[in-house]
Design a protein around this motif. Structure first.
Motif, PDB file in Angstrom:
ATOM      1  N   CYS B  55       0.841  -1.203   0.000  1.00 20.23           N
ATOM      2  CA  CYS B  55       0.000   0.000   0.000  1.00 20.23           C
ATOM      3  C   CYS B  55       0.875   1.251   0.000  1.00 20.23           C
ATOM      4  O   CYS B  55       0.624   2.215  -0.733  1.00 20.23           O
ATOM      5  CB  CYS B  55      -0.909   0.019   1.231  1.00 20.23           C
ATOM      6  SG  CYS B  55      -2.169  -1.268   1.208  1.00 20.23           S
ATOM      7  N   ARG B  56       1.905   1.237   0.847  1.00 20.45           N
ATOM      8  CA  ARG B  56       2.782   2.423   0.908  1.00 20.45           C
ATOM      9  C   ARG B  56       3.475   2.649  -0.431  1.00 20.45           C
ATOM     10  O   ARG B  56       3.663   3.783  -0.855  1.00 20.45           O
ATOM     11  CB  ARG B  56       3.820   2.256   2.026  1.00 20.45           C
ATOM     12  CG  ARG B  56       3.315   2.687   3.398  1.00 20.45           C
ATOM     13  CD  ARG B  56       4.463   2.781   4.390  1.00 20.45           C
ATOM     14  NE  ARG B  56       4.962   1.460   4.731  1.00 20.45           N
ATOM     15  CZ  ARG B  56       4.449   0.679   5.680  1.00 20.45           C
ATOM     16  NH1 ARG B  56       3.440   1.093   6.406  1.00 20.45           N
ATOM     17  NH2 ARG B  56       4.953  -0.494   5.917  1.00 20.45           N
ATOM     18  N   PHE B  57       3.818   1.572  -1.102  1.00 24.25           N
ATOM     19  CA  PHE B  57       4.449   1.704  -2.416  1.00 24.25           C
ATOM     20  C   PHE B  57       3.484   2.382  -3.383  1.00 24.25           C
ATOM     21  O   PHE B  57       3.841   3.316  -4.090  1.00 24.25           O
ATOM     22  CB  PHE B  57       4.866   0.332  -2.950  1.00 24.25           C
ATOM     23  CG  PHE B  57       5.365   0.375  -4.360  1.00 24.25           C
ATOM     24  CD1 PHE B  57       4.575  -0.044  -5.417  1.00 24.25           C
ATOM     25  CD2 PHE B  57       6.629   0.867  -4.644  1.00 24.25           C
ATOM     26  CE1 PHE B  57       5.022   0.020  -6.721  1.00 24.25           C
ATOM     27  CE2 PHE B  57       7.083   0.941  -5.965  1.00 24.25           C
ATOM     28  CZ  PHE B  57       6.283   0.515  -6.996  1.00 24.25           C
ATOM     29  N   ASP B  58       2.253   1.910  -3.396  1.00 22.35           N
ATOM     30  CA  ASP B  58       1.270   2.484  -4.311  1.00 22.35           C
ATOM     31  C   ASP B  58       0.996   3.944  -4.011  1.00 22.35           C
ATOM     32  O   ASP B  58       0.781   4.754  -4.895  1.00 22.35           O
ATOM     33  CB  ASP B  58      -0.054   1.714  -4.206  1.00 22.35           C
ATOM     34  CG  ASP B  58      -0.056   0.471  -5.077  1.00 22.35           C
ATOM     35  OD1 ASP B  58      -1.086  -0.214  -5.141  1.00 22.35           O
ATOM     36  OD2 ASP B  58       0.984   0.181  -5.706  1.00 22.35           O
ATOM     37  N   LEU B  59       0.996   4.277  -2.725  1.00 21.84           N
ATOM     38  CA  LEU B  59       0.617   5.635  -2.345  1.00 21.84           C
ATOM     39  C   LEU B  59       1.770   6.622  -2.426  1.00 21.84           C
ATOM     40  O   LEU B  59       1.594   7.739  -2.885  1.00 21.84           O
ATOM     41  CB  LEU B  59       0.098   5.638  -0.895  1.00 21.84           C
ATOM     42  CG  LEU B  59      -1.246   4.975  -0.627  1.00 21.84           C
ATOM     43  CD1 LEU B  59      -1.511   4.881   0.852  1.00 21.84           C
ATOM     44  CD2 LEU B  59      -2.372   5.736  -1.307  1.00 21.84           C
ATOM     45  N   PHE B  60       2.939   6.207  -1.935  1.00 19.74           N
ATOM     46  CA  PHE B  60       3.966   7.205  -1.659  1.00 19.74           C
ATOM     47  C   PHE B  60       5.285   7.025  -2.404  1.00 19.74           C
ATOM     48  O   PHE B  60       6.139   7.891  -2.319  1.00 19.74           O
ATOM     49  CB  PHE B  60       4.295   7.225  -0.154  1.00 19.74           C
ATOM     50  CG  PHE B  60       3.089   7.381   0.727  1.00 19.74           C
ATOM     51  CD1 PHE B  60       2.813   6.456   1.716  1.00 19.74           C
ATOM     52  CD2 PHE B  60       2.215   8.430   0.560  1.00 19.74           C
ATOM     53  CE1 PHE B  60       1.691   6.577   2.524  1.00 19.74           C
ATOM     54  CE2 PHE B  60       1.085   8.563   1.363  1.00 19.74           C
ATOM     55  CZ  PHE B  60       0.835   7.632   2.350  1.00 19.74           C
ATOM     56  N   ASP B  61       5.470   5.911  -3.106  1.00 19.45           N
ATOM     57  CA  ASP B  61       6.780   5.706  -3.712  1.00 19.45           C
ATOM     58  C   ASP B  61       7.056   6.745  -4.788  1.00 19.45           C
ATOM     59  O   ASP B  61       6.245   6.971  -5.679  1.00 19.45           O
ATOM     60  CB  ASP B  61       6.860   4.300  -4.332  1.00 19.45           C
ATOM     61  CG  ASP B  61       8.256   4.008  -4.847  1.00 19.45           C
ATOM     62  OD1 ASP B  61       8.485   4.103  -6.060  1.00 19.45           O
ATOM     63  OD2 ASP B  61       9.128   3.696  -4.027  1.00 19.45           O
ATOM     64  N   THR B  62       8.224   7.372  -4.682  1.00 17.15           N
ATOM     65  CA  THR B  62       8.565   8.382  -5.674  1.00 17.15           C
ATOM     66  C   THR B  62       9.938   8.119  -6.279  1.00 17.15           C
ATOM     67  O   THR B  62      10.503   8.958  -6.966  1.00 17.15           O
ATOM     68  CB  THR B  62       8.600   9.790  -5.038  1.00 17.15           C
ATOM     69  OG1 THR B  62       9.530   9.772  -3.950  1.00 17.15           O
ATOM     70  CG2 THR B  62       7.243  10.211  -4.543  1.00 17.15           C
ATOM     71  N   GLU B  63      10.462   6.921  -6.016  1.00 23.66           N
ATOM     72  CA  GLU B  63      11.808   6.633  -6.482  1.00 23.66           C
ATOM     73  C   GLU B  63      11.828   6.482  -7.994  1.00 23.66           C
ATOM     74  O   GLU B  63      11.010   5.747  -8.564  1.00 23.66           O
ATOM     75  CB  GLU B  63      12.292   5.340  -5.833  1.00 23.66           C
ATOM     76  CG  GLU B  63      13.790   5.201  -5.818  1.00 23.66           C
ATOM     77  CD  GLU B  63      14.219   3.855  -5.267  1.00 23.66           C
ATOM     78  OE1 GLU B  63      13.568   3.388  -4.307  1.00 23.66           O
ATOM     79  OE2 GLU B  63      15.163   3.274  -5.805  1.00 23.66           O
TER      80      GLU B  63
END
Lengths: 838, 101
Positions: B55-63
């Protein structure tokens, strides 16, 4: 003539030599041949193939065949290979003849070039040509390569292997066989084998150059092949392998991106490629991820431009589809959260969450994290205010609560959201909501130490000490090393003791105080749970509710255990004041404290007093410490005349420098240090801070800060460097203006202004400006009133200030009516500040 | 790099499947023999190993390690299954274009 040849002026040389050959053929014919060969090569280099062939045909009548063979081969390579068919059959025939000619063998380089050109002509029916038998072998091998390439494209691996068996190792086409085997290994995932085969290819051959495109797609086998060194053709080839026909606009988009045209780059793909942007795990998805994440690494002005493009798409409802909308909103919210209006942030982020779930399915955990994040953003105090912010400075506290509550409802196990909401309730002084939340949290997270500690603090505030002790005991079982737990236990036990004292249960109170013994420390520099500080507090309780003689015993014990002569007395005095409600300003300990302070006015004694007093005052805003501060200020002034070290002065000023009450006294220490060492960067910085109220030219202040940073760097003083840089930043980015100091006890209705009116001082300034403004300025203001101020209000204020509105200027723009005379002199109409009051 | 791609699992894969794919990948791409691939696999696993991480990847990943669109495609291709061979015409175009350089 030789000069013309040396200068490569072939055409001119040829024309002159034509005449000279007729005079002396033996002497000038070789030169004429050279000139023609040079001309033909120049034409070949310029792409003039048919002209070059004509020259070659003409040369055939003049020159021996041996001299022409290299040129013939070059023309054949050019026409039969890269440039496609165009006299190709003839060229191919020449190439095959050259390859098969054992009487005049080609050099290795020529052989490879000829073989490459022959293959790249892709002429069908090569082996069927009934030409000399010496060439049959070459033709068969050439056809075998063509068949293998065709089978390769159909993934017909057996056919590939069968075809390549007809190509011998020593054949001119041997490197093609190796290349094709390498491609087959590549597609089979046998990277090491593929690389090993390709490494043996002749470096300048077409096969070696093409293999570089394939090698760009390998993870590990590119040690000697970096993307940066790859040729455009290899990159294009790699792109073709990945995307197929989309390579044309993808390579264009890549070029645009590298040139800094990021928006055009995105559009180059968006407008041409169906199914882009995409959530799929294919190359479209990879490109999508790039275009919507690369902005996070851009410089500020670049990403703003980039994000603004998507904002415009949003405003004009021009998104391609929901996928694009989703990614754009996510990017905008994450990047623009510090600058976007809160309503926009909420709208973008909530819309992103909605679309994400409609595409990927409902996911309460994800939605909870998303709403939690939004709640945090909406309750983040502005950075510019650093620590100096109030509840009303939060961007949107009400919606923050809404989002956090939604987050918790979606996922009750979202601890982070609950802790954040708890803190937000504390800031907004919504005590009952916070307590309700905490009660729920202790049930949901019975084994979370942070929850138990927060709950214990809440209980302490409410005076529910038994419950607080229960939570703290459970927290301690989870983490025996957390230093805050013993402090809270001592506070809870002392709270319990106070309650027992107040209810006249002295024995229970003594028992509770005795229990604190287990948690106290022998360290004298701990003002919370050291034995001496506890004794002082207990002395105060005995004085208020218990036995005064016992109070004296405890105070004496505190003085004996403490490293200081004054600190125990201050603690006893403050504790006494706090025990009684409403808080007293005096205590039986005050005279002793004043006496001791007078006798021990040294930095060593005063340092701890400052820490104790300010920590006490910070706990409750209602606790007035004015008298104690005044006493300490007096002591500080006295201490400034005593010997002290730089470290002691620095420790003092770091504790007191932020409090206005101590600044004058601390200035004495600063000046004394700077007298001894005028360059001391730490104290020069403090001098600037303490003198902030004094008007100092901004540029001079900046120069001084630069000098401080330089000196601090030289001395290795990182803390001062940081402080000076922060101050420099705040000069360059001024804080928002202070809010209107609302006084809840003042009756504003009596002032004759409504709740929306300006404070009196500002109103006077506005009226003065109106009364002295020129008619043109007034008309401009009436035409464009300040945002949020109704035109009617502006008109009324002008009437009040001037006794009427000035007439509008006449059509000819000549004389307008003079403004009525006012008491204050008319300012210059070019003064911009006069009307810039809104 | 998209972690699902690196591990070769679909978006709807659960914790067990992702862990299986991760273990298989590190067995195949050991740090000594395939250091780059190993690093990519470990980083990918950290990003999606459980539901909250995903979930955090979908929401916040900006790499975004790629520096350009083509660079992102190359990185993608290096962790994807091999593309199908080019068609004969496309192969001809590729060979001729590369030969010119």
């Amino acid at each position: 003539m030789r000069a013309l040849l040396a200068q490569q002026k072939w055409r001119q040389a040829r024309d002159e030599l034509k005449a000279l050959v007729k005079v002396d053929r033996a002497r000038y014919l070789p030169l004429l041949i050279d000139a023609n060969i040079g001309l033909a090569r120049k034409m070949l280099a310029g792409g003039q193939l048919s002209d070059a062939r004509q020259v070659l045909d003409h040369l055939g009548k003049l020159a021996p065949p041996a001299r022409l063979r290299e040129l013939e081969l070059e023309i054949a390579v050019k026409t039969g290979g890269a440039d496609g068919p165009g006299g190709a059959e003839d060229a191919l025939a020449k190439l095959i003849a050259a390859l098969a000619d054992s009487t005049a063998p080609l050099t290795e380089v020529e052989r490879i070039k000829a073989a490459d050109a022959a293959v790249l002509s892709f002429q069908p029916g090569v082996a069927n040509d009934p030409t000399p038998p010496t060439q049959a072998r070459v033709r068969e091998e050439l056809q075998a390569v063509q068949v293998a390439l065709a089978a390769l494209s159909r993934s017909a691996w057996t056919e590939v292997a069968d075809a390549l068996r007809r190509v011998s190792f020593r054949s001119a086409f041997g490197h093609w066989a190796i290349f094709i085997k390498g491609v087959a290994a590549f597609h089979a995932g046998e990277d090491e084998r593929a690389v090993k085969l390709w490494r043996s290819l002749p470096p300048e051959s077409a096969t070696a150059k093409t293999s570089r495109a394939y090698r760009l797609l390998m993870v590990e086998a590119t040690a000697d092949e970096t993307d940066a060194a790859a040729s455009p053709a290899a990159l294009d080839g790699a792109c073709r392998l990945i995307t197929g026909s989309a390579a044309d606009f993808v390579t264009r988009a890549d070029r645009l991106w590298r040139e800094g045209q990021t928006i055009n780059s995105y559009q180059a793909v968006r407008n041409k490629q169906e199914g882009f942007p995409s959530v799929a795990l294919d190359w479209r998805g990879a490109l999508t991820e790039f275009y919507f994440k690369a902005a996070h690494g851009m410089a500020s002005d670049e990403w703003r431009k980039y994000v603004f493009f998507f904002a415009k798409l949003n405003d004009s409802n021009a998104f391609k589809d929901e996928v694009e909308t989703m990614f754009a909103h996510r990017m905008t919210a994450l990047l623009g959260r510090s600058i976007a209006p809160v309503e926009d942030l909420r709208r973008y982020w909530n819309e992103f969450l909605r679309i994400h779930q409609s595409i990927h399915g409902t996911n309460p955990v994800l939605a909870s994290l998303g709403h939690g994040w939004l709640g945090e953003q909406l309750s983040q105090p502005p950075e510019a205010l650093e620590d100096d912010w109030q509840a009303e400075d939060l961007p949107d506290a009400n919606h923050a609560i809404e989002e956090l509550e939604t987050s918790i409802r979606l996922d009750p196990t979202n601890l982070k959201a609950q802790l954040h909401l708890c803190r937000l309730y504390e800031i907004l002084e919504k005590t009952s909501e916070r307590n309700r939340l905490l009660d729920g949290m202790t049930k949901r997270f019975p084994d979370d130490k942070n929850v138990l500690v927060v709950a214990a603090r809440g209980c302490l505030e409410r005076g529910v000490y038994k419950k607080a002790l229960d939570y703290l005991e459970r927290a301690r079982r989870l983490d025996r090393l957390d230093p805050q737990i013993p402090r809270l236990i001592v506070a809870a036990l002392e709270g319990q003791a106070r309650t027992h004292f107040q209810q006249r249960r002295r024995d229970d109170a003594i028992q509770a105080l005795a229990r604190t013994g287990e948690w106290l420390t022998e360290r004298t520099d701990d003002f919370q749970i050291s034995r001496w500080s506890a004794s002082a507090r207990h002395a105060a309780m005995e004085e208020v509710w218990g036995v005064p003689s016992q109070a004296k015993v405890l105070l004496d014990e505190s003085l004996r255990l403490s490293a200081w002569a004054v600190a125990p007395l201050l603690i006893a005095h403050l504790s006494y004041r706090e025990c009684l409600k409403p808080h007293r300003t005096e205590s039986p300990f005050l005279p002793a404290f004043e006496r001791a302070l007078g006798l021990n006015a040294t930095p060593q004694e005063i340092g701890p007093l400052l820490r104790i007093l300010e920590a006490w005052a910070a706990v409750s805003e209602k606790f007035r410490a004015g008298h104690e501060r005044a006493l300490i200020v007096g002591a500080l002034k006295k201490a400034a005349n005593q010997p002290f070290t730089r470290a002691e002065a620095l420790a003092l000023i770091e504790q007191t420098g932020h409090h206005a009450e101590y600044q004058r006294a601390m200035a004495l220490f600063v000046h004394k240090i700077l007298r001894g060492d005028p360059k001391d960067p730490a104290f020069r910085l403090w001098k600037l801070k303490l003198d902030e109220s004094v008007s100092m030219d901004i540029d001079a202040r900046r120069d001084e800060l630069d000098a401080i940073i330089t000196e601090a760097t030289r001395r290795g003083d990182e803390a001062t460097q940081r402080g000076a840089r922060a101050m420099l930043r705040s000069i360059n980015t001024p804080k928002p203006p202070p809010g209107f100091d609302y006084d809840p006890d003042h009756d504003y209705d009596d002032d004759g202004f409504g709740d929306d009116s300006l404070p009196p001082a500002l109103m006077e300034e506005v009226m003065s400006a109106f009364s002295s403004a020129s008619p043109d300025e007034i008309q401009r203001l009436l035409k464009n009133p300040p945002p949020g101020v109704p035109k009617l209000v502006v008109e009324e204020m002008i009437r009040l200030a001037r006794g009427g509105l000035p007439p509008p200027p006449s059509a000819s723009g000549a004389k307008g009516a003079r403004p009525p005379k006012s008491a204050s002199p008319a300012p210059s109409s070019s003064d911009p500040d006069q009307l810039n009051l809104f | 790099m998209n972690p699902y791609l690196v591990l070769g699992v679909p978006r709807e894969a659960d914790d067990a499947r992702i862990r299986q794919a991760y273990l298989a990948a590190v067995r195949e791409a050991t740090p000594e023999a395939h250091p780059l691939r190993f690093k990519a696999v470990v980083a990918a696993y950290e990003k999606i190993k459980d539901a909250p991480s995903r979930c955090r990847f979908d929401l916040f990943d900006t790499e975004c390690p790629a520096t350009s669109p083509l660079d992102s495609l190359l990185r993608h291709a290096r962790h994807s299954p091999r593309p199908a061979p080019l068609s004969f015409d496309a192969m001809k175009d590729l060979l001729r274009a590369c030969a010119k350089t």
